[in-house]
Design an enzyme around this catalytic site. Structure first.
Site, PDB file in Angstrom:
ATOM      1  N   GLY A  46       3.250  -0.048  -3.714  1.00 18.79           N
ATOM      2  CA  GLY A  46       2.021  -1.083  -3.710  1.00 18.79           C
ATOM      3  C   GLY A  46       1.240  -0.759  -2.466  1.00 18.79           C
ATOM      4  O   GLY A  46       1.271  -0.013  -1.812  1.00 18.79           O
ATOM      5  N   GLN A  51      -5.868  -1.913   3.213  1.00 25.03           N
ATOM      6  CA  GLN A  51      -4.964  -0.735   3.860  1.00 25.03           C
ATOM      7  C   GLN A  51      -5.900   0.577   3.590  1.00 25.03           C
ATOM      8  O   GLN A  51      -5.471   1.528   4.455  1.00 25.03           O
ATOM      9  CB  GLN A  51      -3.796  -0.567   2.980  1.00 25.03           C
ATOM     10  CG  GLN A  51      -2.528  -1.415   3.387  1.00 25.03           C
ATOM     11  CD  GLN A  51      -1.194  -1.143   2.569  1.00 25.03           C
ATOM     12  OE1 GLN A  51      -0.983  -1.503   1.685  1.00 25.03           O
ATOM     13  NE2 GLN A  51      -0.473  -0.384   3.263  1.00 25.03           N
ATOM     14  N   CYS A  91       6.302   0.260   4.515  1.00 22.06           N
ATOM     15  CA  CYS A  91       4.912   0.108   4.275  1.00 22.06           C
ATOM     16  C   CYS A  91       4.498   1.434   4.779  1.00 22.06           C
ATOM     17  O   CYS A  91       4.609   1.944   5.685  1.00 22.06           O
ATOM     18  CB  CYS A  91       4.541  -1.146   5.229  1.00 22.06           C
ATOM     19  SG  CYS A  91       2.751  -1.324   4.720  1.00 22.06           S
ATOM     20  N   LEU A  92       3.418   1.882   3.727  1.00 15.51           N
ATOM     21  CA  LEU A  92       2.704   2.813   3.894  1.00 15.51           C
ATOM     22  C   LEU A  92       1.654   2.844   5.292  1.00 15.51           C
ATOM     23  O   LEU A  92       1.494   3.863   5.756  1.00 15.51           O
ATOM     24  CB  LEU A  92       1.642   3.385   2.789  1.00 15.51           C
ATOM     25  CG  LEU A  92       2.407   3.583   1.496  1.00 15.51           C
ATOM     26  CD1 LEU A  92       1.471   3.645   0.449  1.00 15.51           C
ATOM     27  CD2 LEU A  92       3.280   4.747   1.606  1.00 15.51           C
ATOM     28  N   HIS A 133       4.928  -8.526  -0.332  1.00 15.50           N
ATOM     29  CA  HIS A 133       4.635  -7.668   0.807  1.00 15.50           C
ATOM     30  C   HIS A 133       3.098  -7.392   0.780  1.00 15.50           C
ATOM     31  O   HIS A 133       2.379  -7.644   1.769  1.00 15.50           O
ATOM     32  CB  HIS A 133       5.431  -6.510   0.522  1.00 15.50           C
ATOM     33  CG  HIS A 133       5.173  -5.350   1.476  1.00 15.50           C
ATOM     34  ND1 HIS A 133       5.950  -4.701   2.432  1.00 15.50           N
ATOM     35  CD2 HIS A 133       3.806  -4.562   1.723  1.00 15.50           C
ATOM     36  CE1 HIS A 133       5.158  -3.796   3.057  1.00 15.50           C
ATOM     37  NE2 HIS A 133       4.088  -3.613   2.755  1.00 15.50           N
ATOM     38  N   GLU A 134       2.267  -7.133  -0.369  1.00  9.70           N
ATOM     39  CA  GLU A 134       1.073  -7.052  -0.648  1.00  9.70           C
ATOM     40  C   GLU A 134       0.401  -8.300  -0.532  1.00  9.70           C
ATOM     41  O   GLU A 134      -0.871  -8.112   0.150  1.00  9.70           O
ATOM     42  CB  GLU A 134       0.762  -6.555  -2.114  1.00  9.70           C
ATOM     43  CG  GLU A 134       1.583  -5.086  -2.261  1.00  9.70           C
ATOM     44  CD  GLU A 134       1.358  -4.157  -1.237  1.00  9.70           C
ATOM     45  OE1 GLU A 134       0.383  -4.027  -0.630  1.00  9.70           O
ATOM     46  OE2 GLU A 134       2.476  -3.199  -1.037  1.00  9.70           O
ATOM     47  N   HIS A 137      -0.301  -8.750   3.008  1.00  7.59           N
ATOM     48  CA  HIS A 137      -1.412  -7.800   3.713  1.00  7.59           C
ATOM     49  C   HIS A 137      -2.803  -8.419   3.507  1.00  7.59           C
ATOM     50  O   HIS A 137      -3.690  -8.304   4.647  1.00  7.59           O
ATOM     51  CB  HIS A 137      -1.456  -6.438   2.880  1.00  7.59           C
ATOM     52  CG  HIS A 137      -0.742  -5.343   3.378  1.00  7.59           C
ATOM     53  ND1 HIS A 137      -0.913  -4.700   4.518  1.00  7.59           N
ATOM     54  CD2 HIS A 137       0.462  -4.637   2.676  1.00  7.59           C
ATOM     55  CE1 HIS A 137       0.334  -3.945   4.600  1.00  7.59           C
ATOM     56  NE2 HIS A 137       0.991  -3.857   3.579  1.00  7.59           N
TER      57      HIS A 137
HETATM   58 NI    NI Z   1       2.701  -2.574   3.250  1.00  5.32          NI
END
Ligand code: NI
Length: 160
Positions: A46, A51, A91-92, A133-134, A137
């Site tokens: 995701g 991000q 997480c990226l 999670h998203e 963000h």
């Molecule tokens: Ni993330």
């Protein structure tokens, strides 16, 4: 479609609250395409717009095995949640780490889809976790803020 640079933990933008999208525009469509491309390029499940530096309430998710089912949600809002469980997360924007986080395993999300139509999504398991999670963000929250004490550690790709 352009693979965009992912902001990393420490970048102050990741701590800001993203703004609602009021109308669909060609720019937002392009942003969605870039987000999907960037998510796939980085083998993520995701990605939130912030991000890649866009403070908009927009997320893309793909939890399918073949990575061929991208899911786009605009202005997502979790309206129901149940069955909390602890599971592994990464997480990226926080490369090289993973940790355990408590998340709801069944949620209902209200949002707009890519056509800017109202949708209601029932999500379970990993899909539900990825959504939470998203959505975090969009509030400037990273999973490392929620991680169970002592569980944050270097990630090992060979475990996947
Ligand atoms: Ni993330």
């Amino acid at each position: 479609m352009v693979v965009r640079k992912i902001l990393l933990n420490g970048n102050p933008l990741l701590r800001k609250v993203s703004k609602p999208i009021k109308i669909m525009t060609p720019d937002i469509r392009k942003l969605v395409e870039d987000m999907i491309e960037t998510m796939y390029e980085n083998q993520g499940a995701g990605l939130a717009a912030v991000q890649i530096g866009e403070l908009k309430r927009l997320i893309v998710i793909d939890v399918s095995e073949k990575k061929d089912q991208p899911f786009v949600l605009i202005n997502p809002k979790i309206v129901e949640k149940s069955k909390e469980e602890i599971g592994k997360e990464a997480c990226l924007s926080v490369p090289g780490l993973e940790g355990k986080v408590s998340r709801f395993q069944q949620i209902i999300v209200k949002a707009k889809n890519i056509h800017f139509k109202d949708v209601e999504v029932e999500a379970e398991g990993y899909f539900a976790v990825a959504l939470q999670h998203e959505v975090d963000h969009l509030e400037g929250v990273l999973y490392i803020d929620r991680v169970e004490t002592g569980t944050l550690k270097p990630s090992r790709d060979d475990e996947e």
